[in-house]
Write a protein that holds these residues in place. Sequence first.
Motif, PDB file in Angstrom:
ATOM      1  N   LEU A  52      -4.173 -12.298   5.617  1.00 12.39           N
ATOM      2  CA  LEU A  52      -3.376 -11.346   4.859  1.00 12.39           C
ATOM      3  C   LEU A  52      -4.073 -11.122   3.522  1.00 12.39           C
ATOM      4  N   VAL A  53      -4.106  -9.866   3.087  1.00 11.42           N
ATOM      5  CA  VAL A  53      -4.836  -9.487   1.876  1.00 11.42           C
ATOM      6  C   VAL A  53      -3.879  -8.781   0.931  1.00 11.42           C
ATOM      7  N   LYS A  54      -3.816  -9.278  -0.275  1.00 11.28           N
ATOM      8  CA  LYS A  54      -2.930  -8.680  -1.276  1.00 11.28           C
ATOM      9  C   LYS A  54      -3.529  -7.357  -1.761  1.00 11.28           C
ATOM     10  N   PRO A  55      -2.775  -6.262  -1.654  1.00 13.39           N
ATOM     11  CA  PRO A  55      -3.307  -4.977  -2.120  1.00 13.39           C
ATOM     12  C   PRO A  55      -3.369  -4.933  -3.642  1.00 13.39           C
ATOM     13  N   VAL A  56      -4.410  -4.266  -4.144  1.00 12.49           N
ATOM     14  CA  VAL A  56      -4.558  -4.126  -5.593  1.00 12.49           C
ATOM     15  C   VAL A  56      -4.596  -2.666  -6.027  1.00 12.49           C
ATOM     16  N   LEU A  57      -4.800  -1.760  -5.078  1.00 13.70           N
ATOM     17  CA  LEU A  57      -4.906  -0.333  -5.401  1.00 13.70           C
ATOM     18  C   LEU A  57      -3.715   0.471  -4.899  1.00 13.70           C
ATOM     19  N   SER A  58      -2.793  -0.182  -4.211  1.00 12.22           N
ATOM     20  CA  SER A  58      -1.670   0.546  -3.622  1.00 12.22           C
ATOM     21  C   SER A  58      -0.502  -0.402  -3.366  1.00 12.22           C
ATOM     22  N   GLU A  59       0.604   0.182  -2.957  1.00  9.54           N
ATOM     23  CA  GLU A  59       1.800  -0.589  -2.632  1.00  9.54           C
ATOM     24  C   GLU A  59       2.138  -0.393  -1.163  1.00  9.54           C
ATOM     25  N   ILE A  60       2.879  -1.344  -0.626  1.00 13.93           N
ATOM     26  CA  ILE A  60       3.312  -1.256   0.773  1.00 13.93           C
ATOM     27  C   ILE A  60       4.495  -0.295   0.837  1.00 13.93           C
ATOM     28  N   SER A  61       4.338   0.777   1.577  1.00 13.27           N
ATOM     29  CA  SER A  61       5.414   1.760   1.711  1.00 13.27           C
ATOM     30  C   SER A  61       6.393   1.317   2.791  1.00 13.27           C
ATOM     31  N   GLU A  62       7.567   1.919   2.790  1.00 14.06           N
ATOM     32  CA  GLU A  62       8.547   1.664   3.839  1.00 14.06           C
ATOM     33  C   GLU A  62       7.960   2.023   5.202  1.00 14.06           C
ATOM     34  N   PHE A  63       7.244   3.137   5.257  1.00 16.20           N
ATOM     35  CA  PHE A  63       6.582   3.576   6.490  1.00 16.20           C
ATOM     36  C   PHE A  63       5.604   2.513   6.980  1.00 16.20           C
ATOM     37  N   CYS A  64       4.831   1.949   6.064  1.00 19.70           N
ATOM     38  CA  CYS A  64       3.846   0.919   6.403  1.00 19.70           C
ATOM     39  C   CYS A  64       4.542  -0.323   6.967  1.00 19.70           C
ATOM     40  N   THR A  65       5.633  -0.726   6.349  1.00 13.32           N
ATOM     41  CA  THR A  65       6.378  -1.881   6.836  1.00 13.32           C
ATOM     42  C   THR A  65       6.942  -1.612   8.225  1.00 13.32           C
ATOM     43  N   GLU A  66       7.478  -0.409   8.449  1.00 17.14           N
ATOM     44  CA  GLU A  66       8.002  -0.074   9.774  1.00 17.14           C
ATOM     45  C   GLU A  66       6.902  -0.110  10.830  1.00 17.14           C
ATOM     46  N   LEU A  67       5.709   0.350  10.484  1.00 18.67           N
ATOM     47  CA  LEU A  67       4.602   0.404  11.432  1.00 18.67           C
ATOM     48  C   LEU A  67       4.004  -0.975  11.695  1.00 18.67           C
ATOM     49  N   THR A  68       3.775  -1.752  10.645  1.00 18.31           N
ATOM     50  CA  THR A  68       3.025  -3.005  10.762  1.00 18.31           C
ATOM     51  C   THR A  68       3.882  -4.264  10.738  1.00 18.31           C
ATOM     52  N   THR A  69       5.101  -4.167  10.297  1.00 16.77           N
ATOM     53  CA  THR A  69       6.022  -5.286  10.018  1.00 16.77           C
ATOM     54  C   THR A  69       5.632  -6.060   8.766  1.00 16.77           C
ATOM     55  N   LEU A  70       4.573  -5.657   8.074  1.00 16.53           N
ATOM     56  CA  LEU A  70       4.156  -6.337   6.846  1.00 16.53           C
ATOM     57  C   LEU A  70       4.987  -5.831   5.675  1.00 16.53           C
ATOM     58  N   THR A  71       5.556  -6.764   4.936  1.00 14.61           N
ATOM     59  CA  THR A  71       6.386  -6.413   3.780  1.00 14.61           C
ATOM     60  C   THR A  71       5.661  -6.794   2.488  1.00 14.61           C
ATOM     61  N   PRO A  72       6.051  -6.194   1.365  1.00 13.60           N
ATOM     62  CA  PRO A  72       5.442  -6.588   0.088  1.00 13.60           C
ATOM     63  C   PRO A  72       5.577  -8.090  -0.169  1.00 13.60           C
ATOM     64  N   ASP A  73       6.725  -8.682   0.175  1.00 16.07           N
ATOM     65  CA  ASP A  73       6.925 -10.119  -0.048  1.00 16.07           C
ATOM     66  C   ASP A  73       5.926 -10.970   0.730  1.00 16.07           C
ATOM     67  N   MET A  74       5.569 -10.532   1.931  1.00 18.81           N
ATOM     68  CA  MET A  74       4.616 -11.284   2.756  1.00 18.81           C
ATOM     69  C   MET A  74       3.229 -11.330   2.118  1.00 18.81           C
ATOM     70  N   LEU A  75       2.940 -10.344   1.267  1.00 22.24           N
ATOM     71  CA  LEU A  75       1.598 -10.252   0.692  1.00 22.24           C
ATOM     72  C   LEU A  75       1.527 -10.722  -0.758  1.00 22.24           C
ATOM     73  N   THR A  76       2.658 -11.136  -1.323  1.00 15.64           N
ATOM     74  CA  THR A  76       2.699 -11.569  -2.721  1.00 15.64           C
ATOM     75  C   THR A  76       1.706 -12.692  -3.000  1.00 15.64           C
ATOM     76  N   ASP A  77       1.654 -13.679  -2.125  1.00 21.13           N
ATOM     77  CA  ASP A  77       0.769 -14.825  -2.331  1.00 21.13           C
ATOM     78  C   ASP A  77      -0.485 -14.767  -1.465  1.00 21.13           C
ATOM     79  N   ALA A  78      -0.759 -13.607  -0.852  1.00 17.64           N
ATOM     80  CA  ALA A  78      -1.945 -13.459  -0.007  1.00 17.64           C
ATOM     81  C   ALA A  78      -3.203 -13.528  -0.861  1.00 17.64           C
ATOM     82  N   GLY A  79      -4.308 -13.841  -0.219  1.00 14.78           N
ATOM     83  CA  GLY A  79      -5.587 -13.890  -0.907  1.00 14.78           C
ATOM     84  C   GLY A  79      -6.145 -12.496  -1.134  1.00 14.78           C
TER      85      GLY A  79
END
Length: 188
Positions: A52-79
């Motif tokens: 899992l990779v923490k984004p630095v140039l963008s945010e996780i959209s609702e659409f992205c979460t629906e498609l991938t199941t990845l939520t902003p919280d899941m990536l908070t502590d990602a590398g």
Amino acid sequence: MARSLDVILVVDLESTCWEGSPPPGQTSEIIEIGLRTVDLKTLTRTEKRSFLVKPVLSEISEFCTELTTLTPDMLTDAGSLADAVKVLKKEYGSKDRLWASWGDYDRRQFERVCKDLNVGYPFGPSHLNVKSLFAAAMGSGHELGLDGAYKQLGLELEGTHHRGDDDAWNIAQILCRLLKTMRSDDDE
């Protein structure tokens, strides 16, 4: 250094995405690197791994979460992407191995995002486009999505579609089937 052909690194990326164009100031970037290794001696899928990779140039959209199941919280502590690239190079020898993905999107996305973030590209020049290989092997006049290829083979996708680790696992399954067919044809 000689290219290692003991395994193929099968990679599937998930990236930030939106329903339409990115919002102003944001760009699509890698948020998951799914990795599966294919043992070329036995033609079996071996290791399963997800970075899992923490984004630095963008945010996780609702659409992205629906498609991938990845939520902003899941990536908070990602590398970082740099952390993942370091592991790919060190633990998997990615610079000296053939790597594969479903289509060219993953290769182009890796090249672009690594450049944008000033991170060294983790792979050498050898990339295998399994999507094109599948279309050519099946005699199809066009390429299919991963789910369409599975339907054509009469198989069901394993895991969650649009999650990097599960999609890499499914791509590796198709690659193993194609290589087994090619090897059995050589025996004739």
